[in-house]
Design a protein around this motif. Sequence first.
Motif, PDB file in Angstrom:
ATOM      1  N   LEU A   5       0.794  -1.164  -0.075  1.00  9.23           N
ATOM      2  CA  LEU A   5      -0.118  -0.044  -0.011  1.00  9.23           C
ATOM      3  C   LEU A   5       0.732   1.353  -0.002  1.00  9.23           C
ATOM      4  CD1 LEU A   5      -2.752   1.216   0.319  1.00  9.23           C
ATOM      5  CD2 LEU A   5      -2.677   1.030   2.696  1.00  9.23           C
ATOM      6  N   TYR A   6       2.047   1.143   0.670  1.00 11.09           N
ATOM      7  CA  TYR A   6       2.837   2.463   0.724  1.00 11.09           C
ATOM      8  C   TYR A   6       3.190   2.822  -0.508  1.00 11.09           C
ATOM      9  CZ  TYR A   6       7.133  -0.228  -0.123  1.00 11.09           C
ATOM     10  OH  TYR A   6       8.140  -1.114  -0.665  1.00 11.09           O
ATOM     11  N   GLN A  12       1.489   8.885  -5.374  1.00 13.80           N
ATOM     12  CA  GLN A  12       0.710   9.750  -4.910  1.00 13.80           C
ATOM     13  C   GLN A  12       1.295  11.070  -4.431  1.00 13.80           C
ATOM     14  OE1 GLN A  12      -3.780   9.466  -3.439  1.00 13.80           O
ATOM     15  NE2 GLN A  12      -3.144   7.220  -3.200  1.00 13.80           N
ATOM     16  N   ILE A  13       2.075  10.818  -3.558  1.00 12.83           N
ATOM     17  CA  ILE A  13       3.030  12.170  -3.007  1.00 12.83           C
ATOM     18  C   ILE A  13       4.105  12.735  -4.030  1.00 12.83           C
ATOM     19  CG2 ILE A  13       4.742  12.535  -1.285  1.00 12.83           C
ATOM     20  CD1 ILE A  13       3.697  10.830   0.692  1.00 12.83           C
ATOM     21  N   ALA A  35      -1.890  10.981   6.697  1.00 14.79           N
ATOM     22  CA  ALA A  35      -2.730   9.870   6.944  1.00 14.79           C
ATOM     23  C   ALA A  35      -4.205  10.222   6.647  1.00 14.79           C
ATOM     24  CB  ALA A  35      -2.275   9.183   8.151  1.00 14.79           C
ATOM     25  N   GLU A  36      -4.537  11.139   7.109  1.00 14.25           N
ATOM     26  CA  GLU A  36      -5.995  11.575   7.118  1.00 14.25           C
ATOM     27  C   GLU A  36      -6.290  11.834   5.595  1.00 14.25           C
ATOM     28  OE1 GLU A  36      -6.728  14.692   9.765  1.00 14.25           O
ATOM     29  OE2 GLU A  36      -6.555  13.319  11.473  1.00 14.25           O
ATOM     30  N   GLY A  39      -6.132   8.641   3.736  1.00 14.47           N
ATOM     31  CA  GLY A  39      -7.018   7.457   4.189  1.00 14.47           C
ATOM     32  C   GLY A  39      -6.361   6.073   4.596  1.00 14.47           C
ATOM     33  N   VAL A  40      -4.996   6.474   5.173  1.00 14.15           N
ATOM     34  CA  VAL A  40      -4.254   5.064   5.535  1.00 14.15           C
ATOM     35  C   VAL A  40      -3.800   5.334   7.024  1.00 14.15           C
ATOM     36  CG1 VAL A  40      -3.689   4.614   3.194  1.00 14.15           C
ATOM     37  CG2 VAL A  40      -2.153   6.381   4.415  1.00 14.15           C
ATOM     38  N   SER A  41      -2.907   4.480   7.439  1.00 12.12           N
ATOM     39  CA  SER A  41      -2.321   4.698   8.708  1.00 12.12           C
ATOM     40  C   SER A  41      -0.987   5.467   8.591  1.00 12.12           C
ATOM     41  CB  SER A  41      -1.756   3.093   9.098  1.00 12.12           C
ATOM     42  OG  SER A  41      -0.688   2.782   8.694  1.00 12.12           O
ATOM     43  N   ARG A  42      -0.647   5.942   9.642  1.00  6.90           N
ATOM     44  CA  ARG A  42       0.598   6.680   9.881  1.00  6.90           C
ATOM     45  C   ARG A  42       1.943   5.858   9.390  1.00  6.90           C
ATOM     46  NH1 ARG A  42       0.609   9.834  15.461  1.00  6.90           N
ATOM     47  NH2 ARG A  42       2.520  10.807  14.597  1.00  6.90           N
TER      48      ARG A  42
END
Length: 247
Positions: A5-6, A12-13, A35-36, A39-42
């Motif tokens: 996922l990362y 995207q970044i 993260a917000e 929509g993923v974890s830190r």
Amino acid sequence: MADRLYQGIADQITALIDQGVFPPGTRLPGERELAERFGVSRVTIREAEIALQAKGLLAIKTGSGVYVTDGMVAPTDAPPQVSAFELTEARSLFESEAAALAATTITPETLDRLDELLEIMGRDDSDDAASTAADEEFHLLIASASGNQAVIHVIKQLWRMRTEMPEVRSTYASVCQHDGRTRQREHAAIVDALRIGDSGAARVAMRQHFNRLLEAMLDATEEREITELRRKAAESRERFLMTARLR
């Protein structure tokens, strides 16, 4: 797959950097905000940032934040992208020889410290971070005891890849999570050989440790693939049953 996922977040970044949303020299928003936003974890954000740092697009400054670089030239010391299997094979080659060299020069003080690290790795209450840190210090101490600066440099770089590459780190975590006692016994065999100054035994003990690690990685990979096949089969079955009910 979830463990990649990362990579999507890193893409995207990168796109936002290319679009000028985050121009060179600017500080990225904090992990919580990103993260917000995505929509993923830190943890996923952190892994994406580490991956982009390896490519030379970001600079992670402890205590300051994450900054966008000019992205023109990747850092010359950026490690190559390798699998956990490739890395472990390389570690086996270099660390086995480092152990053989160290057997004839290691000091009593270093042996005492290795014993302390063995105790940490064998504790039932030792958390993963403490155990991993003890494991790293253990191997780097033996590398240093070899007295060969070229070997020491290579092993340090291999450990950098072991800790900085998200997929490699994830694979190691999956096989090291429940092997505390086994790992301690293998490391103890290495120390025993070093203590009696037996280069051949030290080389063999280190190589046996890595051979077992490679086998564990193969088992873990096979188990993940079987789980994925079962998941896909279950999804296909559910779709078939749903289609049958609608007829």
